[in-house]
Design a protein around this motif. Sequence first.
Motif, PDB file in Angstrom:
ATOM      1  N   HIS A 327       0.777  -1.245   0.000  1.00 52.83           N
ATOM      2  CA  HIS A 327       0.000   0.000   0.000  1.00 52.83           C
ATOM      3  C   HIS A 327       0.804   1.288   0.000  1.00 52.83           C
ATOM      4  O   HIS A 327       0.228   2.355  -0.163  1.00 52.83           O
ATOM      5  CB  HIS A 327      -0.950   0.021   1.205  1.00 52.83           C
ATOM      6  CG  HIS A 327      -2.012  -1.022   1.121  1.00 52.83           C
ATOM      7  ND1 HIS A 327      -3.203  -0.811   0.474  1.00 52.83           N
ATOM      8  CD2 HIS A 327      -2.059  -2.305   1.575  1.00 52.83           C
ATOM      9  CE1 HIS A 327      -3.941  -1.904   0.543  1.00 52.83           C
ATOM     10  NE2 HIS A 327      -3.274  -2.829   1.205  1.00 52.83           N
TER      11      HIS A 327
ATOM     12  N   GLU C 133      -8.216   0.282  14.179  1.00 55.22           N
ATOM     13  CA  GLU C 133      -8.501   0.246  12.738  1.00 55.22           C
ATOM     14  C   GLU C 133      -7.209   0.081  11.932  1.00 55.22           C
ATOM     15  O   GLU C 133      -7.160  -0.682  10.971  1.00 55.22           O
ATOM     16  CB  GLU C 133      -9.249   1.519  12.314  1.00 55.22           C
ATOM     17  CG  GLU C 133     -10.666   1.563  12.871  1.00 55.22           C
ATOM     18  CD  GLU C 133     -11.459   2.793  12.426  1.00 55.22           C
ATOM     19  OE1 GLU C 133     -12.623   2.909  12.838  1.00 55.22           O
ATOM     20  OE2 GLU C 133     -10.909   3.630  11.673  1.00 55.22           O
ATOM     21  N   LEU C 137      -6.488  -3.183   9.509  1.00 56.26           N
ATOM     22  CA  LEU C 137      -6.130  -3.103   8.092  1.00 56.26           C
ATOM     23  C   LEU C 137      -4.834  -3.867   7.813  1.00 56.26           C
ATOM     24  O   LEU C 137      -4.751  -4.644   6.864  1.00 56.26           O
ATOM     25  CB  LEU C 137      -5.944  -1.636   7.671  1.00 56.26           C
ATOM     26  CG  LEU C 137      -7.209  -0.774   7.666  1.00 56.26           C
ATOM     27  CD1 LEU C 137      -6.861   0.666   7.294  1.00 56.26           C
ATOM     28  CD2 LEU C 137      -8.226  -1.348   6.683  1.00 56.26           C
ATOM     29  N   ASP C 141      -5.148  -7.365   5.852  1.00 55.75           N
ATOM     30  CA  ASP C 141      -4.641  -7.280   4.485  1.00 55.75           C
ATOM     31  C   ASP C 141      -3.119  -7.407   4.457  1.00 55.75           C
ATOM     32  O   ASP C 141      -2.446  -6.827   3.617  1.00 55.75           O
ATOM     33  CB  ASP C 141      -5.080  -5.932   3.871  1.00 55.75           C
ATOM     34  CG  ASP C 141      -4.826  -5.870   2.375  1.00 55.75           C
ATOM     35  OD1 ASP C 141      -4.594  -6.937   1.762  1.00 55.75           O
ATOM     36  OD2 ASP C 141      -4.845  -4.759   1.820  1.00 55.75           O
ATOM     37  N   GLY C 188     -17.398  -1.536   7.456  1.00 56.87           N
ATOM     38  CA  GLY C 188     -16.516  -0.809   6.542  1.00 56.87           C
ATOM     39  C   GLY C 188     -15.054  -1.135   6.779  1.00 56.87           C
ATOM     40  O   GLY C 188     -14.296  -1.402   5.837  1.00 56.87           O
ATOM     41  N   VAL C 189     -14.649  -1.137   8.037  1.00 60.59           N
ATOM     42  CA  VAL C 189     -13.240  -1.405   8.351  1.00 60.59           C
ATOM     43  C   VAL C 189     -12.871  -2.840   7.964  1.00 60.59           C
ATOM     44  O   VAL C 189     -11.828  -3.086   7.346  1.00 60.59           O
ATOM     45  CB  VAL C 189     -12.948  -1.180   9.854  1.00 60.59           C
ATOM     46  CG1 VAL C 189     -11.513  -1.564  10.186  1.00 60.59           C
ATOM     47  CG2 VAL C 189     -13.192   0.275  10.228  1.00 60.59           C
ATOM     48  N   SER C 191     -14.234  -4.724   5.744  1.00 55.44           N
ATOM     49  CA  SER C 191     -14.182  -4.882   4.287  1.00 55.44           C
ATOM     50  C   SER C 191     -12.884  -4.313   3.739  1.00 55.44           C
ATOM     51  O   SER C 191     -12.236  -4.919   2.893  1.00 55.44           O
ATOM     52  CB  SER C 191     -15.360  -4.176   3.617  1.00 55.44           C
ATOM     53  OG  SER C 191     -16.546  -4.504   4.276  1.00 55.44           O
ATOM     54  N   ARG C 192     -12.519  -3.120   4.200  1.00 54.00           N
ATOM     55  CA  ARG C 192     -11.267  -2.534   3.720  1.00 54.00           C
ATOM     56  C   ARG C 192     -10.077  -3.418   4.076  1.00 54.00           C
ATOM     57  O   ARG C 192      -9.062  -3.432   3.390  1.00 54.00           O
ATOM     58  CB  ARG C 192     -11.073  -1.141   4.327  1.00 54.00           C
ATOM     59  CG  ARG C 192     -11.805  -0.042   3.551  1.00 54.00           C
ATOM     60  CD  ARG C 192     -11.290   1.320   3.956  1.00 54.00           C
ATOM     61  NE  ARG C 192     -11.688   1.665   5.319  1.00 54.00           N
ATOM     62  CZ  ARG C 192     -10.949   2.358   6.172  1.00 54.00           C
ATOM     63  NH1 ARG C 192      -9.743   2.774   5.828  1.00 54.00           N
ATOM     64  NH2 ARG C 192     -11.398   2.621   7.383  1.00 54.00           N
ATOM     65  N   THR C 194     -10.099  -6.503   3.916  1.00 49.93           N
ATOM     66  CA  THR C 194     -10.340  -7.727   3.145  1.00 49.93           C
ATOM     67  C   THR C 194     -10.863  -8.874   4.007  1.00 49.93           C
ATOM     68  O   THR C 194     -10.714 -10.041   3.672  1.00 49.93           O
ATOM     69  CB  THR C 194      -9.085  -8.213   2.379  1.00 49.93           C
ATOM     70  OG1 THR C 194      -8.139  -8.760   3.307  1.00 49.93           O
ATOM     71  CG2 THR C 194      -8.435  -7.107   1.575  1.00 49.93           C
TER      72      THR C 194
END
Lengths: 342, 95, 239
Positions: A327, C133, C137, C141, C188-189, C191-192, C194
């Motif tokens: 990223h 958060e 992430l 991910d 939302g978190v 999903s972001r 993954t």
Amino acid sequence: MATAAAQQTAGAQAHGAGDGTAGPAAYERAFDAAVAADERIEPRDWMPDAYRATLVRQIAQHAHSEIIGMQPEANWITRAPSLRRKAILMAKVQDEAGHGLYLYSAAETLGTGRDELLDKLHTGRQKYSSIFNYPTLTWADVGAIGWLVDGAAITNQVPLCRCSYGPYARAMVRICKEESFHQRQGYELLLALSRGTPQQHAMAQDAVDRWWWPSLMMFGPPDDESAHSAQSMAWKIKRHSNDELRQRFVDICVPQAESLGLTLPDADLRWNEQRGHHDFGPIDWSEFWAVLKGNGLCNEQRITQRRQAHDEGAWVREAAAAYAAKHTAPAPHPQETGAALA
Amino acid sequence: MTNTDWPLWEVFVRSRRGLSHTHAGSLHAPDAELALRNARDLYTRRGEGVSIWVVPSSAITASSPDEKDPFFEPAADKPYRHPTFYEIPEGVKHL
Amino acid sequence: MTVAVATTAALALGDDALVLSHRLGEWAGHAPVLEEEVALANIALDLLGQARVLLSMAGDEDELAYLREERAFRNLQLVEQPNGDFAHTVVRQLYFSTYQHLLHARLATGDGPFAPLAAKAVKEVAYHRDHAEQWTLRLGDGTDASHERMQRACEALWRFTGEMFRPVEGLDVDARALETVWLESVTGVLSRATLTVPEGPRSGAWTAGAGRQGVHTEPFGRMLAEMQHLHRSHPGASW
């Protein structure tokens, strides 16, 4: 690990060695003159290899001591007997992690990465202060560590704020400032116990009895047996001898113990009018060497926990690195952002 | 070396409004966002700052100690750049 | 609002903060990286500070923390869950700090007894939420292994999230509205990151009674035994 500082340092050295106008001797003279004039040596300055190695060894050992030193006190976070004490203890243990970080940073300016230093700690090739191989058996030990162990550490560390190596000296200034509460909270904790119930008083006395002698050993072997002292003094990495600092510590502690209403476990301890100092009994150096060589009660436990935390955290560090690789846009060229630093 | 080595970041903290950011130290982080947060936790936990910069250590270009003389000595013999160079008669104010 | 009602809510929120702070304190010396030792301790200290204010609204902070039996604690079952691996801790933080942030943001704008505390806490908790958060992430991910651990943690703790939105006596907030925003944010978190939003129930028969009513999960008793033993061993002593 190839940090920028390491590359730059290596570059400076190569430059110095191969430069026709300023040979190694000139660099050495400049270094000696700077030390003699009480100037600070900074990361990219030329320095003798042995000076660099001594600093890395000492700063790493100091950093390791901070993070291993978290363990005996963290042992009591979940059992702290009041919420006020719990907050204080958590903040103190957190500071130790922070101090470890400041010190690893200082070591990195010498070209040795934290990973390498941690690896040396985990494999026993670098040491930490032997004091942390003693167990914290009761709540009063938290107080005794604050008063005596941190007290001894501060006595050792205050002169290091004037150490000849700039980044180490600066880290120590920050650490000493932050640690001033560590010793006071320990003293206050013991005072509350000493003035508390008979059981609490006994708990405090027992802790002081167990921690007094190991604290005196924290200043290192007697001057005539100390392997590194003389050279370190000459380089102004060290400013006072082991025995000098030990004596200073004893003189400070005796009246503090009286105010606590606790005794120090030394029948030979008495004021010597002639010397202007307290005389104290002989230290059992065989114990010191035994613990140092790995035979303390907690040597195995401390390093195992440290290694375990590191190993169990590997997947976390890997994941964050992988995420960053996915990223993060490539870093902008320094010139595009450099102006902001003015 | 494994890819778990997080890069080194230099941390600059503005201690209060009106002052410039000064170098506080360094730390490791996998990326800029975490570097900023780690810096907040490590270098401002006693209220030492109101603003933080983090810079990858590798992005800093520094002057070399070898160039100390050509870089900095020529500035030493130009005292006319300092106000104390000039003599002003006694009693003259606001100057 | 009666004093007793305010006390019920103070205990609920105070116990949440106390118990989660204790759990985070268990990380000391065990964190995956040194920087995270400092971060987790900061969060634990914020929570402990909140707990002390809240418990003091209900009585003596130490008596309440150290001398109550397990069944008298009013914290959510979510916060008492053992740390597990770092993924479980991060997900617990994500679920709880999102809730706590939304809750305190609402309390701070009201004029109830919790407004002053909430005004301060909301800033602390905003940071906790951000921390959770950020890590969600990175771990979701990150690598396959970290993704798998995170997914497992999301599922394991999902069942404890319904309890947060049961009305608490004395708390002037619309629990349903809170839940809607919470679900939206957490979804939302995840999903972001993954991660798949768990499908299991968020409340049900197994939450009968639940933490707010003093029914806790098995690990909680042992946690309290450790936390309270020294204080209880010296009745009447001061520290």
